[in-house]
Design a protein around this motif. Sequence first.
Motif, mmCIF file in Angstrom:
data_model
loop_
_atom_site.group_PDB
_atom_site.id
_atom_site.type_symbol
_atom_site.label_atom_id
_atom_site.label_comp_id
_atom_site.label_asym_id
_atom_site.label_seq_id
_atom_site.Cartn_x
_atom_site.Cartn_y
_atom_site.Cartn_z
ATOM 1 N N MET A 1 0.791 -1.165 0.188
ATOM 2 C CA MET A 1 -0.006 -0.131 -0.077
ATOM 3 C C MET A 1 0.906 1.213 -0.135
ATOM 4 O O MET A 1 1.798 1.252 0.754
ATOM 5 N N PHE A 2 0.259 2.212 -0.882
ATOM 6 C CA PHE A 2 1.178 3.566 -0.866
ATOM 7 C C PHE A 2 0.333 4.514 -0.090
ATOM 8 O O PHE A 2 -0.832 4.390 0.178
ATOM 9 N N TYR A 3 1.061 5.546 0.637
ATOM 10 C CA TYR A 3 0.453 6.618 1.341
ATOM 11 C C TYR A 3 0.783 7.924 0.401
ATOM 12 O O TYR A 3 2.004 7.965 -0.087
ATOM 13 N N PHE A 4 -0.107 8.769 0.286
ATOM 14 C CA PHE A 4 0.114 10.036 -0.471
ATOM 15 C C PHE A 4 -0.263 11.257 0.483
ATOM 16 O O PHE A 4 -1.005 11.262 1.273
ATOM 17 N N THR A 22 -4.593 7.569 1.530
ATOM 18 C CA THR A 22 -4.319 6.204 0.850
ATOM 19 C C THR A 22 -4.922 6.159 -0.589
ATOM 20 O O THR A 22 -4.581 5.394 -1.309
ATOM 21 N N ARG A 23 -5.947 7.016 -0.903
ATOM 22 C CA ARG A 23 -6.594 7.252 -2.057
ATOM 23 C C ARG A 23 -6.869 8.694 -2.390
ATOM 24 O O ARG A 23 -8.182 9.323 -2.311
ATOM 25 N N GLU A 55 5.887 4.288 3.479
ATOM 26 C CA GLU A 55 5.491 4.010 4.888
ATOM 27 C C GLU A 55 4.692 5.542 5.397
ATOM 28 O O GLU A 55 4.995 6.684 5.035
ATOM 29 N N LYS A 56 3.567 4.881 6.126
ATOM 30 C CA LYS A 56 2.804 6.094 6.672
ATOM 31 C C LYS A 56 3.471 7.212 7.332
ATOM 32 O O LYS A 56 3.011 8.195 7.110
ATOM 33 N N LYS A 57 4.353 6.731 8.212
ATOM 34 C CA LYS A 57 5.010 7.786 9.184
ATOM 35 C C LYS A 57 5.691 8.844 8.275
ATOM 36 O O LYS A 57 5.570 10.047 8.390
ATOM 37 N N GLN A 58 6.193 8.163 7.021
ATOM 38 C CA GLN A 58 7.179 9.201 6.054
ATOM 39 C C GLN A 58 6.063 10.343 5.687
ATOM 40 O O GLN A 58 6.546 11.343 5.474
ATOM 41 N N ALA A 59 4.855 9.675 5.275
ATOM 42 C CA ALA A 59 3.862 10.703 4.693
ATOM 43 C C ALA A 59 3.499 11.558 5.558
ATOM 44 O O ALA A 59 3.101 12.623 5.249
#
Length: 92
Positions: A1-4, A22-23, A55-59
């Motif tokens: 999964m990617f985080y945007f 995420t969407r 990673e969610k944290k990075q986003a």
Amino acid sequence: MFYFVYIIYSFENDIYYKGFSTRPLERLKEHNENLGRFTGNKGPWVLVFLQSFQEKKQALIRERKLKKYSKCQIQSLIQTPLNEIDKFKTNE
């Protein structure tokens, strides 16, 4: 999964909004349907910047930093190779 992390822009009100999702395309639709607290009745909104993270944290860290950017910094960022809008639309 990617985080945007995304930035949307309202031409009518000349304002930018920075967010995380995420969407991102579905989230843009929600903004345009006035479902956002800050963005409601301030659109229409267009997606002008998109950056992906694994990673969610990075986003979330990136989003927090972007929220401190000035309008001039945002406009400059939109023109950089960090903007993945074209890449994202191609991969859909």
